[in-house]
Design a protein around this motif. Structure first.
Motif, mmCIF file in Angstrom:
data_model
loop_
_atom_site.group_PDB
_atom_site.id
_atom_site.type_symbol
_atom_site.label_atom_id
_atom_site.label_comp_id
_atom_site.label_asym_id
_atom_site.label_seq_id
_atom_site.Cartn_x
_atom_site.Cartn_y
_atom_site.Cartn_z
ATOM 1 N N ILE A 169 0.835 -1.205 0.000
ATOM 2 C CA ILE A 169 0.000 0.000 0.000
ATOM 3 C C ILE A 169 0.868 1.253 0.000
ATOM 4 C CG2 ILE A 169 -1.671 1.338 1.343
ATOM 5 C CD1 ILE A 169 -2.747 -1.389 2.384
ATOM 6 N N ILE A 170 1.820 1.307 0.952
ATOM 7 C CA ILE A 170 2.664 2.496 1.064
ATOM 8 C C ILE A 170 3.496 2.676 -0.211
ATOM 9 C CG2 ILE A 170 4.460 3.629 2.421
ATOM 10 C CD1 ILE A 170 3.488 2.134 4.838
ATOM 11 N N TRP A 171 3.980 1.551 -0.728
ATOM 12 C CA TRP A 171 4.818 1.593 -1.928
ATOM 13 C C TRP A 171 4.067 2.209 -3.110
ATOM 14 C CZ3 TRP A 171 9.430 1.650 -3.763
ATOM 15 C CH2 TRP A 171 9.717 1.215 -5.059
ATOM 16 N N PHE A 172 2.805 1.835 -3.287
ATOM 17 C CA PHE A 172 2.039 2.385 -4.402
ATOM 18 C C PHE A 172 1.812 3.872 -4.242
ATOM 19 C CE2 PHE A 172 1.112 -1.954 -5.716
ATOM 20 C CZ PHE A 172 1.253 -1.799 -7.091
ATOM 21 N N VAL A 173 1.596 4.308 -3.007
ATOM 22 C CA VAL A 173 1.448 5.744 -2.765
ATOM 23 C C VAL A 173 2.738 6.456 -3.160
ATOM 24 C CG1 VAL A 173 1.133 7.492 -0.977
ATOM 25 C CG2 VAL A 173 -0.251 5.415 -0.944
ATOM 26 N N PHE A 174 3.875 5.924 -2.684
ATOM 27 C CA PHE A 174 5.177 6.523 -3.019
ATOM 28 C C PHE A 174 5.376 6.555 -4.536
ATOM 29 C CE2 PHE A 174 7.510 5.302 1.166
ATOM 30 C CZ PHE A 174 6.863 6.347 1.800
ATOM 31 N N LEU A 175 4.998 5.463 -5.171
ATOM 32 C CA LEU A 175 5.287 5.285 -6.589
ATOM 33 C C LEU A 175 4.501 6.277 -7.447
ATOM 34 C CD1 LEU A 175 7.090 3.213 -7.931
ATOM 35 C CD2 LEU A 175 5.082 1.790 -8.344
ATOM 36 N N PHE A 176 3.208 6.435 -7.151
ATOM 37 C CA PHE A 176 2.364 7.146 -8.090
ATOM 38 C C PHE A 176 2.091 8.604 -7.738
ATOM 39 C CE2 PHE A 176 1.277 2.697 -9.083
ATOM 40 C CZ PHE A 176 1.727 2.723 -10.391
ATOM 41 N N ILE A 177 2.204 8.994 -6.489
ATOM 42 C CA ILE A 177 1.906 10.409 -6.237
ATOM 43 C C ILE A 177 3.113 11.179 -5.727
ATOM 44 C CG2 ILE A 177 -0.549 9.902 -5.896
ATOM 45 C CD1 ILE A 177 -0.202 10.438 -2.974
ATOM 46 N N SER A 178 4.316 10.713 -6.057
ATOM 47 C CA SER A 178 5.512 11.426 -5.609
ATOM 48 C C SER A 178 6.196 12.129 -6.766
ATOM 49 C CB SER A 178 6.492 10.431 -5.008
ATOM 50 O OG SER A 178 6.935 9.554 -6.017
ATOM 51 N N GLY A 179 5.744 11.853 -8.000
ATOM 52 C CA GLY A 179 6.438 12.394 -9.159
ATOM 53 C C GLY A 179 7.437 11.413 -9.734
ATOM 54 N N ALA A 180 7.572 10.249 -9.105
ATOM 55 C CA ALA A 180 8.547 9.280 -9.595
ATOM 56 C C ALA A 180 8.062 8.572 -10.855
ATOM 57 C CB ALA A 180 8.869 8.250 -8.516
ATOM 58 N N THR A 181 6.764 8.497 -11.028
ATOM 59 C CA THR A 181 6.243 7.898 -12.262
ATOM 60 C C THR A 181 5.496 8.970 -13.065
ATOM 61 O OG1 THR A 181 4.401 7.085 -10.942
ATOM 62 C CG2 THR A 181 6.068 5.483 -11.563
ATOM 63 N N ILE A 182 4.389 9.483 -12.492
ATOM 64 C CA ILE A 182 3.662 10.572 -13.144
ATOM 65 C C ILE A 182 4.304 11.884 -12.683
ATOM 66 C CG2 ILE A 182 1.393 11.651 -13.440
ATOM 67 C CD1 ILE A 182 0.330 8.890 -12.186
ATOM 68 N N PRO A 183 4.757 12.735 -13.611
ATOM 69 C CA PRO A 183 5.398 13.995 -13.187
ATOM 70 C C PRO A 183 4.501 14.798 -12.253
ATOM 71 C CG PRO A 183 5.722 13.654 -15.530
ATOM 72 C CD PRO A 183 4.770 12.580 -15.064
ATOM 73 N N LEU A 187 -0.071 15.891 -11.761
ATOM 74 C CA LEU A 187 -1.000 15.341 -10.761
ATOM 75 C C LEU A 187 -2.101 16.357 -10.497
ATOM 76 C CD1 LEU A 187 1.591 13.955 -8.175
ATOM 77 C CD2 LEU A 187 0.193 12.586 -9.743
ATOM 78 N N PRO A 188 -3.331 15.890 -10.234
ATOM 79 C CA PRO A 188 -4.410 16.818 -9.875
ATOM 80 C C PRO A 188 -4.040 17.612 -8.617
ATOM 81 C CG PRO A 188 -5.225 14.573 -10.170
ATOM 82 C CD PRO A 188 -3.743 14.507 -10.214
ATOM 83 N N GLY A 189 -4.581 18.813 -8.501
ATOM 84 C CA GLY A 189 -4.252 19.691 -7.384
ATOM 85 C C GLY A 189 -4.427 19.035 -6.027
ATOM 86 N N ALA A 190 -5.508 18.310 -5.866
ATOM 87 C CA ALA A 190 -5.785 17.679 -4.573
ATOM 88 C C ALA A 190 -4.708 16.641 -4.233
ATOM 89 C CB ALA A 190 -7.151 17.012 -4.590
ATOM 90 N N VAL A 191 -4.267 15.908 -5.262
ATOM 91 C CA VAL A 191 -3.231 14.893 -5.049
ATOM 92 C C VAL A 191 -1.901 15.576 -4.711
ATOM 93 C CG1 VAL A 191 -1.963 12.972 -6.097
ATOM 94 C CG2 VAL A 191 -4.398 13.274 -6.572
ATOM 95 N N GLN A 192 -1.622 16.685 -5.399
ATOM 96 C CA GLN A 192 -0.405 17.448 -5.106
ATOM 97 C C GLN A 192 -0.393 17.901 -3.650
ATOM 98 O OE1 GLN A 192 0.237 20.715 -7.752
ATOM 99 N NE2 GLN A 192 0.561 19.417 -9.556
ATOM 100 N N ALA A 193 -1.568 18.320 -3.168
ATOM 101 C CA ALA A 193 -1.669 18.800 -1.786
ATOM 102 C C ALA A 193 -1.292 17.702 -0.799
ATOM 103 C CB ALA A 193 -3.080 19.296 -1.511
ATOM 104 N N VAL A 194 -1.579 16.458 -1.171
ATOM 105 C CA VAL A 194 -1.205 15.330 -0.314
ATOM 106 C C VAL A 194 0.268 14.979 -0.517
ATOM 107 C CG1 VAL A 194 -1.635 12.888 0.199
ATOM 108 C CG2 VAL A 194 -3.550 14.391 -0.368
#
Lengths: 300, 307
Positions: A169-183, A187-194
């Motif tokens: 679970i934690i790994w997927f969060v790191f992977l997809f909303i950190s900029g490591a995969t999707i710049p 990312l949508p504003g709300a996701v960026q805020a997280v």
């Protein structure tokens, strides 16, 4: 004291040897990051040299973040199989055991990093190397931080299965909303805020700045301090929560303790939200591959 | 430490949930002694040893090993003890010599890997992975690891459990050798012959308590030196006359055999032969066995000690 270092070192060497004999470990820590490099630089970068620093930074971040799995998970296996309790009747302490996880993981990550740089230069014709000192320090502190976070998960979960699920679970969060995969800027504003509360986001951003803008250490101080602080808290807590016995369960309040490791990033996230420049940096980083891309289109 | 014993155990109690594992265990082991804890599974042997090794804490009572408290003495304590746990596990992909090198490196006063491998017959398996070893080889490695720091006190928890008789004998030889080195050894077992063969003194443990303690010989004498005579006759006898024969203290039946417990064997035998002649009965087999710890255990608990 010197005996503690001696024990840590002996354990580190032994665990590196064991890891090299573990096919799953080799796959995840060497083959997979290199596969990412070829996919990113070869496919997303369309073989253009200018795009490589940005994409290599992402691959480096993924490699460093992989420490999260690394040898922390091995400790859970050791505990479950009753291997740890044999060490318990020796003078080896919990800190030596935990430190050997971090060190062996670090030494095994460095060659992958070196190979990634080598391939970026030789196969994908990357021009420079970025700010080597900044990259080295980010990789070092980042590897220790993510491995420490892995130790925390190992210390609050009771079975390998539980560890795997929480890690996943934690790994997927790191992977997809950190900029490591999707710049990050995409990312949508709300996701960026997280995302501004995640250690991974700062690792990616820091590595990109060091690769693209050759950013020197002082400008990355805030990121490094947070990563380092997080590592320190995570290490101390996992030493406190360390369990040798297969049947001993994590106390309930342990999960609360474990949450303390996120404090540095909570603070950094708040600061970033109020007056940060992460977004502008991320945009600038992304433009380093975008500009020639749009130019090409115009030319066509 | 007033008594100067190497291992002291005073009134230990330990409870796991509703199960009372230890209910006031006390004993002392002298320097250079091989001391056995004998009892069935679940008697509290492992709990006792693991408290002595520092792996568990007692609910009440105290222990000391070489004058040190396992819980608070730290490395100093770890240097003087060696342990083969009930189930010693190592990583599958660790090689035999690597295990001995690694564990040896933790101690200032260590024995060489080569010497240990030679002594425990592991040279051929030097480069084998732990997962490739047989049960007996794993156990020999566990014993070698227990000696890697040349400890004063060695704890062996069920060192031969689950091994076939030949391997078991090999392990006995190794322990006999340690005995010659004057190491203080605490060994737990549920094999009577192991305790009789190896131990200077034995504590019989049952339901978390020591129910008898002494040298194997003392324990036998204390049991009244009752010799067991098993008799099988052509015609079974049901009138209880065998129990009244001279010297017989007790008579039991087990399958087709009559077990006569006698304090004066020669008289009992003469009386038995006379009795058979009178009854016109015939003797099929006769076996006289000196009292074993098995008998003593049976006498003390009313139960047999079995795997």
């Amino acid at each position: 004291m010197s005996r503690v270092f001696g024990n840590t070192w002996a354990l580190t060497m032994s665990r590196m040897r064991l890891a090299m004999r573990n096919r799953a470990f080799l796959f995840f820590s060497l083959i997979m990051p290199l596969a990412f490099l070829f996919i990113y630089a070869g496919i997303f970068g369309r073989g253009r040299a200018q795009a490589v620093p940005y994409l290599l930074a992402e691959v480096l971040a993924l490699t460093v973040m992989g420490s999260f799995w690394g040898l922390s998970v091995q400790l859970v296996t050791f505990r479950e199989q009753g291997i740890l309790r044999r060490f318990r009747v020796t003078p080896v302490g919990a800190s030596a055991m935990l430190a050997s996880s971090l060190l062996s993981n670090y030494f095994l990550t460095l060659p992958t990093i070196a190979i990634e740089f080598f391939l970026s230069r030789s196969v994908f014709h990357m021009a420079g190397l970025g700010n080597v000192l900044s990259i080295f320090v980010l990789v070092t502190i980042g590897t220790v931080t993510f491995a420490s976070l892995g130790l925390i998960v190992a210390s609050v979960t009771n079975t390998m299965q539980e560890t795997q699920i929480i890690n996943q679970i934690i790994w997927f969060v790191f992977l997809f909303i950190s900029g490591a995969t999707i710049p990050f800027p995409m990312l949508p504003g709300a996701v960026q805020a997280v995302a501004v509360f995640l250690p991974a986001t700062y690792l990616v951003s820091g590595l990109q700045r060091a690769m693209i803008d050759h950013t020197t250490l002082p400008y990355l101080g805030m990121y490094l301090a947070s990563l380092g602080g997080c590592a320190l808290i995570a290490f101390v807590i996992s030493a406190q929560l360390f369990r040798w016995e297969p049947e001993s369960k994590a106390p309930r309040q342990a999960k609360l303790w474990a949450a303390a490791a996120v404090i540095p990033f909570l603070l950094l996230g708040i600061w970033e939200t109020v007056n940060g420049d992460l977004r502008s940096h991320a945009m600038k980083n992304l433009n380093s591959i975008r500009e020639p891309y749009t130019m090409e289109r115009i030319e066509r | 430490m007033l008594s100067g014993a190497t291992i002291e155990v005073n009134n230990l109690t330990k409870r796991y949930g509703k199960v009372e594992a230890l209910r006031g265990v006390s004993f002392a082991v002298n320097e250079g002694e091989v001391f056995g804890l004998l009892g069935p599974n679940g008697a509290g042997k492992t709990s006792t040893v693991e408290i002595l090794e520092g792996l568990r804490t007692p609910d009440s009572g105290s222990v000391s090993v070489c004058g040190l408290d396992p819980q608070t003495s730290g490395a100093e304590f770890k240097y003087v003890i060696g342990a083969a746990l009930q189930a010693t596990a190592l990583p599958d992909k660790m090689r035999v010599h690597e295990a001995l090198d690694l564990f040896g490196s933790f101690y200032p006063n260590r024995r060489g890997t080569k010497e240990l491998m030679a002594r425990f017959g592991l040279e051929e398996k030097r480069n084998a992975f732990y997962s490739q070893l047989s049960g007996g080889q794993k156990q020999r490695l566990a014993l070698a690891m227990a000696l890697v720091n040349n400890p004063r006190v060695v704890f062996l928890d069920e060192p031969t459990a689950g091994l076939d008789p030949q391997v078991r004998r090999e392990i006995y030889d190794i322990i006999e050798e340690l005995k010659k080195e004057k190491k203080t050894i605490l060994i737990t077992t549920h094999y009577i012959e192991e305790a009789e063969k190896l131990c200077d003194r034995v504590a019989i443990v049952d339901h978390g308590k020591v129910i008898a303690l002494g040298t194997p010989r003392e324990l036998k004498q204390r049991s009244g030196a009752v010799t067991r005579i098993s008799v099988r006759m052509a015609r079974p006898e049901t009138n209880g006359a065998l129990g009244k024969l001279d010297g017989v203290t007790e008579c039991r039946t087990e399958a087709d055999d009559y077990l006569l417990y006698s304090t004066r064997v020669p008289r009992t035998i003469v009386a038995l032969v006379k009795h058979l002649e009178e009854q016109n009965n015939e003797l099929v087999s006769l076996e006289i066995s000196a009292p074993s710890l098995e008998d003593i255990f049976l006498e003390l608990t009313g139960r047999r000690l079995r795997d």
